[in-house]
Design a protein around this motif. Structure first.
Motif, PDB file in Angstrom:
ATOM      1  N   SER A  99       1.662   6.135 -11.452  1.00 49.94           N
ATOM      2  CA  SER A  99       1.918   7.080 -12.547  1.00 49.94           C
ATOM      3  C   SER A  99       0.774   8.076 -12.700  1.00 49.94           C
ATOM      4  CB  SER A  99       2.119   6.325 -13.862  1.00 49.94           C
ATOM      5  OG  SER A  99       3.259   5.506 -13.805  1.00 49.94           O
ATOM      6  N   GLN A 100      -0.450   7.609 -12.568  1.00 50.45           N
ATOM      7  CA  GLN A 100      -1.597   8.509 -12.679  1.00 50.45           C
ATOM      8  C   GLN A 100      -1.584   9.558 -11.564  1.00 50.45           C
ATOM      9  OE1 GLN A 100      -4.486   5.176 -12.755  1.00 50.45           O
ATOM     10  NE2 GLN A 100      -5.363   6.153 -14.564  1.00 50.45           N
ATOM     11  N   ILE A 101      -1.271   9.128 -10.353  1.00 51.80           N
ATOM     12  CA  ILE A 101      -1.241  10.054  -9.220  1.00 51.80           C
ATOM     13  C   ILE A 101      -0.104  11.056  -9.369  1.00 51.80           C
ATOM     14  CG2 ILE A 101      -0.915  10.226  -6.720  1.00 51.80           C
ATOM     15  CD1 ILE A 101      -2.279   7.427  -6.547  1.00 51.80           C
ATOM     16  N   GLU A 102       1.065  10.587  -9.781  1.00 50.73           N
ATOM     17  CA  GLU A 102       2.208  11.473  -9.964  1.00 50.73           C
ATOM     18  C   GLU A 102       1.939  12.513 -11.043  1.00 50.73           C
ATOM     19  OE1 GLU A 102       5.975   8.686  -8.536  1.00 50.73           O
ATOM     20  OE2 GLU A 102       5.357   8.660 -10.649  1.00 50.73           O
ATOM     21  N   ALA A 103       1.207  12.124 -12.089  1.00 48.35           N
ATOM     22  CA  ALA A 103       0.891  13.067 -13.155  1.00 48.35           C
ATOM     23  C   ALA A 103       0.008  14.204 -12.644  1.00 48.35           C
ATOM     24  CB  ALA A 103       0.198  12.342 -14.306  1.00 48.35           C
ATOM     25  N   VAL A 104      -0.856  13.907 -11.690  1.00 51.87           N
ATOM     26  CA  VAL A 104      -1.740  14.927 -11.123  1.00 51.87           C
ATOM     27  C   VAL A 104      -1.002  15.794 -10.115  1.00 51.87           C
ATOM     28  CG1 VAL A 104      -3.766  15.278  -9.639  1.00 51.87           C
ATOM     29  CG2 VAL A 104      -3.859  13.639 -11.530  1.00 51.87           C
ATOM     30  N   LEU A 105      -0.204  15.172  -9.258  1.00 49.46           N
ATOM     31  CA  LEU A 105       0.462  15.910  -8.181  1.00 49.46           C
ATOM     32  C   LEU A 105       1.744  16.599  -8.635  1.00 49.46           C
ATOM     33  CD1 LEU A 105       0.052  13.509  -5.121  1.00 49.46           C
ATOM     34  CD2 LEU A 105      -1.374  15.451  -5.791  1.00 49.46           C
ATOM     35  N   GLY A 106       2.362  16.093  -9.693  1.00 49.95           N
ATOM     36  CA  GLY A 106       3.619  16.674 -10.141  1.00 49.95           C
ATOM     37  C   GLY A 106       4.772  16.413  -9.200  1.00 49.95           C
ATOM     38  N   CYS A 107       4.698  15.325  -8.435  1.00 54.39           N
ATOM     39  CA  CYS A 107       5.779  14.962  -7.515  1.00 54.39           C
ATOM     40  C   CYS A 107       5.855  13.447  -7.410  1.00 54.39           C
ATOM     41  CB  CYS A 107       5.558  15.579  -6.129  1.00 54.39           C
ATOM     42  SG  CYS A 107       4.146  14.900  -5.235  1.00 54.39           S
ATOM     43  N   GLU A 108       6.922  12.974  -6.809  1.00 54.43           N
ATOM     44  CA  GLU A 108       7.108  11.535  -6.658  1.00 54.43           C
ATOM     45  C   GLU A 108       6.145  10.976  -5.617  1.00 54.43           C
ATOM     46  OE1 GLU A 108      10.584   8.233  -5.589  1.00 54.43           O
ATOM     47  OE2 GLU A 108      11.005  10.384  -5.431  1.00 54.43           O
ATOM     48  N   VAL A 109       5.627   9.808  -5.914  1.00 57.47           N
ATOM     49  CA  VAL A 109       4.790   9.063  -4.974  1.00 57.47           C
ATOM     50  C   VAL A 109       5.516   7.760  -4.657  1.00 57.47           C
ATOM     51  CG1 VAL A 109       2.593   7.860  -4.666  1.00 57.47           C
ATOM     52  CG2 VAL A 109       2.643  10.092  -5.803  1.00 57.47           C
ATOM     53  N   HIS A 110       5.602   7.451  -3.381  1.00 55.85           N
ATOM     54  CA  HIS A 110       6.364   6.286  -2.933  1.00 55.85           C
ATOM     55  C   HIS A 110       5.439   5.089  -2.749  1.00 55.85           C
ATOM     56  CE1 HIS A 110       9.530   3.981  -1.156  1.00 55.85           C
ATOM     57  NE2 HIS A 110       9.062   4.028   0.068  1.00 55.85           N
ATOM     58  N   ILE A 111       5.927   3.915  -3.149  1.00 56.68           N
ATOM     59  CA  ILE A 111       5.248   2.650  -2.818  1.00 56.68           C
ATOM     60  C   ILE A 111       6.202   1.836  -1.964  1.00 56.68           C
ATOM     61  CG2 ILE A 111       4.129   0.555  -3.635  1.00 56.68           C
ATOM     62  CD1 ILE A 111       3.464   1.860  -6.203  1.00 56.68           C
ATOM     63  N   PRO A 112       5.991   1.783  -0.654  1.00 52.50           N
ATOM     64  CA  PRO A 112       6.889   0.982   0.197  1.00 52.50           C
ATOM     65  C   PRO A 112       6.865  -0.478  -0.225  1.00 52.50           C
ATOM     66  CG  PRO A 112       5.414   2.358   1.519  1.00 52.50           C
ATOM     67  CD  PRO A 112       4.906   2.415   0.114  1.00 52.50           C
ATOM     68  N   GLN A 113       8.045  -1.119  -0.230  1.00 53.81           N
ATOM     69  CA  GLN A 113       8.085  -2.542  -0.568  1.00 53.81           C
ATOM     70  C   GLN A 113       7.269  -3.361   0.425  1.00 53.81           C
ATOM     71  OE1 GLN A 113      12.158  -3.843  -1.005  1.00 53.81           O
ATOM     72  NE2 GLN A 113      12.190  -3.237  -3.158  1.00 53.81           N
ATOM     73  N   SER A 114       7.322  -2.946   1.677  1.00 55.43           N
ATOM     74  CA  SER A 114       6.474  -3.530   2.713  1.00 55.43           C
ATOM     75  C   SER A 114       6.276  -2.465   3.781  1.00 55.43           C
ATOM     76  CB  SER A 114       7.102  -4.786   3.318  1.00 55.43           C
ATOM     77  OG  SER A 114       8.314  -4.468   3.962  1.00 55.43           O
ATOM     78  N   HIS A 115       5.182  -2.567   4.495  1.00 55.74           N
ATOM     79  CA  HIS A 115       4.929  -1.601   5.560  1.00 55.74           C
ATOM     80  C   HIS A 115       4.002  -2.217   6.596  1.00 55.74           C
ATOM     81  CE1 HIS A 115       0.764  -0.638   4.389  1.00 55.74           C
ATOM     82  NE2 HIS A 115       1.177  -0.748   3.151  1.00 55.74           N
ATOM     83  N   ASN A 116       4.001  -1.620   7.777  1.00 57.76           N
ATOM     84  CA  ASN A 116       3.146  -2.091   8.871  1.00 57.76           C
ATOM     85  C   ASN A 116       2.045  -1.086   9.205  1.00 57.76           C
ATOM     86  OD1 ASN A 116       4.570  -4.537   9.350  1.00 57.76           O
ATOM     87  ND2 ASN A 116       6.188  -3.353  10.370  1.00 57.76           N
ATOM     88  N   VAL A 117       1.827  -0.150   8.280  1.00 58.50           N
ATOM     89  CA  VAL A 117       0.764   0.831   8.504  1.00 58.50           C
ATOM     90  C   VAL A 117      -0.577   0.113   8.470  1.00 58.50           C
ATOM     91  CG1 VAL A 117      -0.268   2.982   7.720  1.00 58.50           C
ATOM     92  CG2 VAL A 117       2.180   2.590   7.387  1.00 58.50           C
ATOM     93  N   ALA A 118      -1.412   0.401   9.443  1.00 57.68           N
ATOM     94  CA  ALA A 118      -2.720  -0.261   9.514  1.00 57.68           C
ATOM     95  C   ALA A 118      -3.667   0.355   8.491  1.00 57.68           C
ATOM     96  CB  ALA A 118      -3.302  -0.131  10.916  1.00 57.68           C
ATOM     97  N   VAL A 119      -3.898  -0.357   7.411  1.00 57.00           N
ATOM     98  CA  VAL A 119      -4.870   0.047   6.399  1.00 57.00           C
ATOM     99  C   VAL A 119      -5.639  -1.195   5.966  1.00 57.00           C
ATOM    100  CG1 VAL A 119      -3.563   2.027   5.516  1.00 57.00           C
ATOM    101  CG2 VAL A 119      -3.185  -0.247   4.526  1.00 57.00           C
ATOM    102  N   PRO A 120      -6.829  -1.021   5.406  1.00 56.63           N
ATOM    103  CA  PRO A 120      -7.592  -2.179   4.949  1.00 56.63           C
ATOM    104  C   PRO A 120      -6.798  -3.035   3.963  1.00 56.63           C
ATOM    105  CG  PRO A 120      -8.989  -0.232   4.980  1.00 56.63           C
ATOM    106  CD  PRO A 120      -7.587   0.240   5.259  1.00 56.63           C
ATOM    107  N   GLY A 121      -6.869  -4.341   4.154  1.00 55.00           N
ATOM    108  CA  GLY A 121      -6.231  -5.267   3.229  1.00 55.00           C
ATOM    109  C   GLY A 121      -4.762  -5.504   3.457  1.00 55.00           C
TER     110      GLY A 121
END
Length: 330
Positions: free
Chosen positions: A200-222
């Motif tokens: 919600s905080q990010i969307e308020a700044v960007l003024g657009c939808e931000v997606h949270i994938p239910q699961s993903h295989n993108v290599a990121v920390p954690g």
């Protein structure tokens, strides 16, 4: 190797840390999130030492820490307009941005991937160190791979003593949980790791939808199922089930359990039992600040398992829920 503990607010200590980093050694640094295990991101051989010290797989990318948004274009091939908005709102702070990497950025830093994670930490001494170094610091959490992230210098030493040159002691971390990771290299921004900065905080700044994938295989920390784990098994239970199950155990069995909880209702229910107990605040910010400290303390207690009261799952608590879910994964 003797690991030296240095005070981050001391000029001589900063000079020693700077010299170690320039020589290609590792230095643990405090940030507002957790302590990081840092190497000069422009020295691939130094960065390789991070993976060796942690026992971390080489294909797991690292976050590059810089001292201002003006340094982002040193590490990213393209910097979309949204970066300035996000930096103005959240940097210095617990937000990591995923961007296409600049050509010169070593694949050792990015785990062989075409993107790089970048953030500006909110820690005055580290920002000064970064300015003096005039580079970026590649830094995952300063703990053995998959173990609990450290939020003070003592916890760093518990897992890294003798493996690194120094620890810069900046006291307890103010946030206590890892940064939100936001991928802005795609058309629709995606949160790839929940953290203290919410959707919600990010969307308020960007003024657009931000997606949270239910699961993903993108290599990121954690982003592995079992992570942030004590050496002892963790069980997540609702407050009601935790209290009922614990009360039904023989007193001798209660002695073998450590309990981490936050609700007043549970406190009343477990008074008088023999379990090792620690209570966290029901305020999310304070809970997050002290969660890893509490898990470290309970992990060193003379028990064989840790029971944790399930946290809320509403948006501000998603990062806590994520970390605890991974800490209890088999």
């Amino acid at each position: 190797m003797i690991t030296e503990v240095l005070a981050i607010d001391d000029e001589h200590s900063l000079d020693k840390a700077l010299a170690a980093l320039r020589l290609g050694d590792l230095v643990a640094i405090p940030t507002e999130t957790v302590y990081g295990l840092a190497a000069d991101a422009n020295q691939p051989d130094a960065v390789r030492k991070i993976f060796a010290a942690k026992g971390r797989p080489a294909d797991h990318p690292l976050i590059v820490h810089v001292d201002s948004v003006d340094k982002v274009d040193r590490w990213a091939a393209q910097v979309p307009e949204c970066v300035a908005k996000l930096a103005d709102a959240f940097w210095p702070g617990p937000l990591t941005l995923i961007l296409p990497k600049a050509e010169h950025v070593s694949s050792v830093v990015t785990g062989g991937h075409s993107t790089v994670g970048i953030r500006v930490p909110n820690q005055a001494g580290v920002l000064k160190l970064l300015s003096m170094l005039d580079s970026g610091l590649a830094a995952p959490s300063a703990n053995p791979y998959k173990r609990i992230s450290p939020t003070n210098a003592e916890q760093v030493m518990y897992g890294m003593d003798g493996k690194i040159a120094a620890v810069l002691d900046g006291g307890p971390c103010e946030v206590g949980l890892e940064s939100t990771i936001l991928d802005v290299s795609t058309e629709v921004p995606r949160i790839l790791r929940t953290g203290p900065i919410t959707k919600s905080q990010i969307e308020a700044v960007l003024g657009c939808e931000v997606h949270i994938p239910q699961s993903h295989n993108v290599a990121v920390p954690g982003n592995v199922k079992a992570h942030y784990q004590p050496s002892k098994p963790v069980q997540l239970l609702s407050g009601e089930l935790l209290a009922t199950t614990l009360t039904e155990l023989p007193r001798s069995a209660q002695n073998d359990i450590a309990v981490l909880y936050y609700s007043e209702q549970l406190q009343d229910a477990i008074v008088g039992n023999q379990a090792v107990k620690m209570k966290l605040s029901s305020d999310k910010q304070l809970y997050g600040q002290n969660l890893y400290y509490a898990l470290h303390q309970l992990d060193q207690a003379d028990v064989s398992q840790i029971w944790v009261e399930l946290p809320p799952t509403d948006e501000p608590w998603l990062d806590v829920h994520d970390r605890l879910s991974r800490s209890s994964a088999k």
